[in-house]
Design a protein around this motif. Structure first.
Motif, short mmCIF file in Angstrom:
data_model
loop_
_atom_site.label_atom_id
_atom_site.label_comp_id
_atom_site.label_asym_id
_atom_site.label_seq_id
_atom_site.Cartn_x
_atom_site.Cartn_y
_atom_site.Cartn_z
N LYS A 164 -1.02 6.81 -3.08
CA LYS A 164 -0.27 5.63 -2.66
C LYS A 164 -0.80 4.39 -3.41
O LYS A 164 -2.00 4.21 -3.56
N LYS A 165 0.13 3.56 -3.91
CA LYS A 165 -0.27 2.39 -4.68
C LYS A 165 0.11 1.06 -4.01
O LYS A 165 -0.42 0.02 -4.36
N PHE A 166 1.07 1.11 -3.08
CA PHE A 166 1.56 -0.10 -2.44
C PHE A 166 1.59 0.09 -0.93
O PHE A 166 1.80 1.20 -0.44
N CYS A 167 1.42 -1.00 -0.20
CA CYS A 167 1.39 -0.89 1.26
C CYS A 167 2.79 -0.81 1.87
O CYS A 167 2.96 -0.26 2.95
N LEU A 185 -5.25 0.28 1.58
CA LEU A 185 -4.22 1.30 1.76
C LEU A 185 -4.73 2.43 2.62
O LEU A 185 -5.89 2.83 2.53
N TYR A 224 -6.56 -0.12 -2.76
CA TYR A 224 -5.92 -1.36 -2.37
C TYR A 224 -4.53 -1.48 -3.00
O TYR A 224 -4.29 -0.98 -4.10
N CYS A 225 -3.64 -2.15 -2.30
CA CYS A 225 -2.28 -2.39 -2.77
C CYS A 225 -2.33 -3.17 -4.09
O CYS A 225 -3.06 -4.15 -4.21
N CYS A 228 6.06 -4.93 -1.34
CA CYS A 228 4.98 -5.09 -2.31
C CYS A 228 5.28 -4.33 -3.60
O CYS A 228 5.00 -4.82 -4.70
N LYS A 229 5.86 -3.15 -3.47
CA LYS A 229 6.21 -2.37 -4.65
C LYS A 229 7.24 -3.13 -5.49
O LYS A 229 7.09 -3.27 -6.70
#
Length: 128
Positions: free
Chosen positions: A20-23, A14, A6-7, A27-28
């Motif tokens: 990947k950490k952000f959608c 996600l 999840y983001c 969001c990042k």
């Protein structure tokens, strides 16, 4: 294996790369902004903030290039004389502390602490 990710900002599921950490870029950016706001602030940020405050105060009291102001007035405005960017020593041995282009010299006159405010001049280039 069902690896649900999840983001870190909005908690949206996600898809795509495993790391990947952000959608999305928003969001990042939001995540890192919020993280910085919650922190106590870095040492660099605190020093930079005080230097900018000192410069703003010195500039506001030194419109003509040279001025004398009681220390208590500057201190009440948030001025902190321990934060400066460089110094210049004149021929008399007085050491002017500078916050970028605005300098100050601490003096005692008539039993009161005062600051002599100056602006950086070209002849000061060879400072030590």
């Amino acid at each position: 294996m069902d690896d649900k990710r999840y983001c870190l900002s909005c908690n949206k599921k996600l898809e795509g790369r495993r790391d990947k950490k952000f959608c999305d870029p928003y969001c990042k950016s939001n995540y890192h902004y919020q993280k910085a706001q919650k922190g106590a602030g870095s040492f660099y940020a605190r020093v930079d903030r005080q230097l900018k405050t000192n410069r703003r105060i010195l500039k506001s009291f030194n419109k003509a290039g040279k001025a004398t102001v009681r220390a208590e007035i500057l201190l009440q405005q948030g001025f902190n004389p321990t934060f400066f960017s460089h110094y210049w020593k004149n021929k008399s041995g007085d050491i002017y502390l500078f916050v970028y282009e605005f300098g100050f010299l601490s003096k005692i006159e008539n039993g009161k602490k005062k600051y002599i405010l100056v602006k950086w001049q070209s002849y000061m280039e060879n400072f030590k």
